[in-house]
Design an enzyme around this catalytic site. Structure first.
Site, PDB file in Angstrom:
ATOM      1  N   TYR A 136       0.868  -1.167   0.000  1.00  0.00           N
ATOM      2  CA  TYR A 136       0.000   0.000   0.000  1.00  0.00           C
ATOM      3  C   TYR A 136       0.913   1.227   0.000  1.00  0.00           C
ATOM      4  CZ  TYR A 136      -4.853  -1.433   0.283  1.00  0.00           C
ATOM      5  OH  TYR A 136      -6.103  -1.880  -0.021  1.00  0.00           O
ATOM      6  N   LYS A 189       4.259 -14.015  -1.667  1.00  0.00           N
ATOM      7  CA  LYS A 189       4.426 -14.316  -3.095  1.00  0.00           C
ATOM      8  C   LYS A 189       5.931 -14.414  -3.346  1.00  0.00           C
ATOM      9  CE  LYS A 189       2.948 -14.892  -7.340  1.00  0.00           C
ATOM     10  NZ  LYS A 189       2.301 -16.173  -7.738  1.00  0.00           N
ATOM     11  N   ASP A 222      -1.802 -16.303  -4.590  1.00  0.00           N
ATOM     12  CA  ASP A 222      -2.761 -16.821  -5.587  1.00  0.00           C
ATOM     13  C   ASP A 222      -3.299 -18.180  -5.153  1.00  0.00           C
ATOM     14  OD1 ASP A 222      -0.124 -17.564  -5.934  1.00  0.00           O
ATOM     15  OD2 ASP A 222      -0.134 -17.443  -8.111  1.00  0.00           O
ATOM     16  N   ASP A 246      -5.877  -7.153   2.686  1.00  0.00           N
ATOM     17  CA  ASP A 246      -7.106  -6.436   2.346  1.00  0.00           C
ATOM     18  C   ASP A 246      -7.941  -7.271   1.380  1.00  0.00           C
ATOM     19  OD1 ASP A 246      -8.915  -4.393   2.393  1.00  0.00           O
ATOM     20  OD2 ASP A 246      -7.909  -3.203   0.869  1.00  0.00           O
ATOM     21  N   ASP A 250     -11.652  -9.590   2.217  1.00  0.00           N
ATOM     22  CA  ASP A 250     -12.943  -9.442   1.530  1.00  0.00           C
ATOM     23  C   ASP A 250     -13.419 -10.816   1.066  1.00  0.00           C
ATOM     24  OD1 ASP A 250     -12.922  -6.684   1.805  1.00  0.00           O
ATOM     25  OD2 ASP A 250     -13.438  -6.291  -0.285  1.00  0.00           O
TER      26      ASP A 250
HETATM   27  P1  ATP Z   1     -13.325  -0.232  -0.146  1.00  0.00           P
HETATM   28  O1  ATP Z   1     -12.270  -0.236  -1.199  1.00  0.00           O
HETATM   29  O2  ATP Z   1     -13.641   1.116   0.436  1.00  0.00           O
HETATM   30  O3  ATP Z   1     -13.114  -1.322   0.908  1.00  0.00           O
HETATM   31  P2  ATP Z   1     -14.899  -1.797  -1.914  1.00  0.00           P
HETATM   32  O4  ATP Z   1     -14.647  -1.304  -3.286  1.00  0.00           O
HETATM   33  O5  ATP Z   1     -14.173  -3.018  -1.423  1.00  0.00           O
HETATM   34  O6  ATP Z   1     -14.699  -0.623  -0.872  1.00  0.00           O
HETATM   35  P3  ATP Z   1     -17.486  -2.132  -0.715  1.00  0.00           P
HETATM   36  O7  ATP Z   1     -17.977  -0.770  -0.425  1.00  0.00           O
HETATM   37  O8  ATP Z   1     -16.957  -2.923   0.430  1.00  0.00           O
HETATM   38  O9  ATP Z   1     -16.448  -2.073  -1.905  1.00  0.00           O
HETATM   39  O10 ATP Z   1     -18.654  -2.948  -1.405  1.00  0.00           O
HETATM   40  C1  ATP Z   1     -18.446  -4.153  -2.150  1.00  0.00           C
HETATM   41  C2  ATP Z   1     -19.790  -4.835  -2.349  1.00  0.00           C
HETATM   42  O11 ATP Z   1     -20.227  -5.396  -1.108  1.00  0.00           O
HETATM   43  C3  ATP Z   1     -20.892  -3.880  -2.797  1.00  0.00           C
HETATM   44  O12 ATP Z   1     -21.758  -4.545  -3.696  1.00  0.00           O
HETATM   45  C4  ATP Z   1     -21.624  -3.544  -1.527  1.00  0.00           C
HETATM   46  O13 ATP Z   1     -22.973  -3.224  -1.689  1.00  0.00           O
HETATM   47  C5  ATP Z   1     -21.473  -4.840  -0.714  1.00  0.00           C
HETATM   48  N1  ATP Z   1     -21.420  -4.543   0.737  1.00  0.00           N
HETATM   49  C6  ATP Z   1     -20.394  -3.995   1.401  1.00  0.00           C
HETATM   50  N2  ATP Z   1     -20.701  -3.836   2.690  1.00  0.00           N
HETATM   51  C7  ATP Z   1     -21.958  -4.287   2.841  1.00  0.00           C
HETATM   52  C8  ATP Z   1     -22.851  -4.391   3.961  1.00  0.00           C
HETATM   53  N3  ATP Z   1     -22.493  -3.979   5.193  1.00  0.00           N
HETATM   54  N4  ATP Z   1     -24.069  -4.904   3.752  1.00  0.00           N
HETATM   55  C9  ATP Z   1     -24.451  -5.328   2.538  1.00  0.00           C
HETATM   56  N5  ATP Z   1     -23.661  -5.268   1.447  1.00  0.00           N
HETATM   57  C10 ATP Z   1     -22.421  -4.750   1.592  1.00  0.00           C
END
Ligand code: ATP
Length: 359
Positions: A136, A189, A222, A246, A250
């Site tokens: 980052y 990696k 990966d 990060d 997700d």
């Molecule tokens: P960032 O880079 O700021 O972490 P991001 O690009 O990873 O953001 P998010 O805002 O986390 O994206 O959203 C990714 C997807 O997950 C979107 O479709 C969003 O609607 C869904 N999402 C994220 N948080 C929630 C939540 N608390 N409840 C329902 N859906 C969510």
């Protein structure tokens, strides 16, 4: 009862932040009362798009000064990609706060709920993400952004891995593993980024020698994504650098049921900040349909961190109540849309508040 009363900062942030953060405050108030602990004193502080309007910056100095005086805080997500310039090009609000307070450890659990909709049921892992350097580029420098464009068609960034920061995060991972299933997986990696992520892998393994009860394995990033989708339930603690952590968290959140249930805490040895793993979800903001679980459970992690620091049994009980009340609510079939339910964000939070009296 508890040893002290707590002052906690509240930063709503952008997007779904003004929905999920107040929901979490309500749940914490109910849990603290149910645990017989003293009420929390909340301090609302400006941050994000509304702070740009009111104070001219996304993270006002007065917010940083106030955070310096509180016991911890709840940080809502930010939609910095939507800020007007020059704010959009600056270090984003959570990066600014993490850097300012040296919050080097980002602890991100991914745990499937009973009765939830996990892709891999039984997932119960924690990602320990190094938060101050790695790939980052915008936060791994003392000054400057770590990115540059020598010409309009050439962009360069640098990544940094240091022994000191890796040792520090490795100790966090091994201490956490000792309280869990005693297994640590290093994600790197090192077949390509030999020196940087190779150093990360080797230093974590070295630190691991001080924790002989913990078993260690490692994966390339990966391969780790494949293993997470196939068998997330087999992981315990994963330790990795900033950007890999990060992305992986997700994925882990979604595998456990929804990104909307994935909590996190950012901490140093002296400070902690609750922050959901997800972003501001602008696509669903303002509709009262976001899942507040990630923010609620992040807040419970903050209570647990404060309880451990202050040896506060009542606050530990409050954190237990928050987690059990969320579990109970989901098990009874109340969930938001992302978990295939029909509850609103505020409705789900009300159900959790009610559940705190039945724990
Ligand atoms: P960032 O880079 O700021 O972490 P991001 O690009 O990873 O953001 P998010 O805002 O986390 O994206 O959203 C990714 C997807 O997950 C979107 O479709 C969003 O609607 C869904 N999402 C994220 N948080 C929630 C939540 N608390 N409840 C329902 N859906 C969510």
């Amino acid at each position: 009862m508890n040893t002290k009363t707590y002052d906690l900062g509240v930063l709503h942030g952008d997007g779904i932040g003004p929905e999920i953060v107040p929901a979490s405050v309500n749940v914490l108030d109910a849990a603290v009362a149910a645990a017989g602990a003293d009420p929390i004193t909340w301090r609302e502080l400006p941050l994000g798009a509304s702070a740009i309007d009111s104070h001219g910056v996304a993270v006002p100095d007065e917010t940083l000064a106030a955070l310096d005086t509180v016991d911890g805080w709840l940080l809502g997500p930010h939609d910095s990609a939507a800020y007007p310039e020059p704010h959009r090009s600056r270090l984003n609000p959570s990066g600014t706060i993490r850097k300012h307070f040296g919050l080097f450890a980002n602890i991100r659990p991914a745990k499937a709920f009973r009765g939830g909709n996990a892709i891999v049921p039984g997932t119960d892992l924690v990602i320990v993400r190094e938060n101050t350097e790695g790939f980052y580029a915008d936060r791994n420098t003392f000054a400057g952004t770590g990115e540059m464009m020598p010409t309009p068609d050439v962009a360069i960034m640098h990544g940094i891995i240091t022994r000191a920061a890796t040792e520090r995060i490795a100790h966090e991972a091994f201490r956490l593993a000792l309280s869990r299933d005693k297994r640590v997986t290093i994600v790197h990696k090192a077949n390509v980024l030999r020196m940087t992520t190779g150093l990360f892998r080797d230093v974590v393994r070295e630190v691991g020698q001080q924790y002989p009860d913990v078993t260690i394995d490692d994966f390339h990033i990966d391969a780790a994504t494949v293993h997470l989708v196939r068998r997330a339930d087999k992981f315990d603690v994963i330790v990795t650098e900033n950007m890999f952590g990060d992305i992986l968290s997700d994925l882990a959140g979604e595998v456990a049921g929804s990104l909307g249930i994935a909590p996190s805490i950012n901490s140093s040895d002296t400070r902690a900040m609750a922050q959901a793993s997800h972003g501001s979800a602008p696509d669903i903001a303002g509709q009262d349909i976001a899942n507040p679980i990630a923010m609620i459970l992040s807040s419970a992690m903050l209570l647990r961190w404060l309880a451990a620091k202050n040896e506060d049994a009542a606050l530990t009980r409050a954190a237990d109540i928050v987690e059990a009340a969320v579990d109970l609510t989901v098990a009874e079939g109340t969930t938001t849309r992302d978990m295939c339910g029909t509850a609103s964000c505020s409705g789900f939070a009300r159900a959790v508040v009610e559940a705190t009296s039945r724990i």
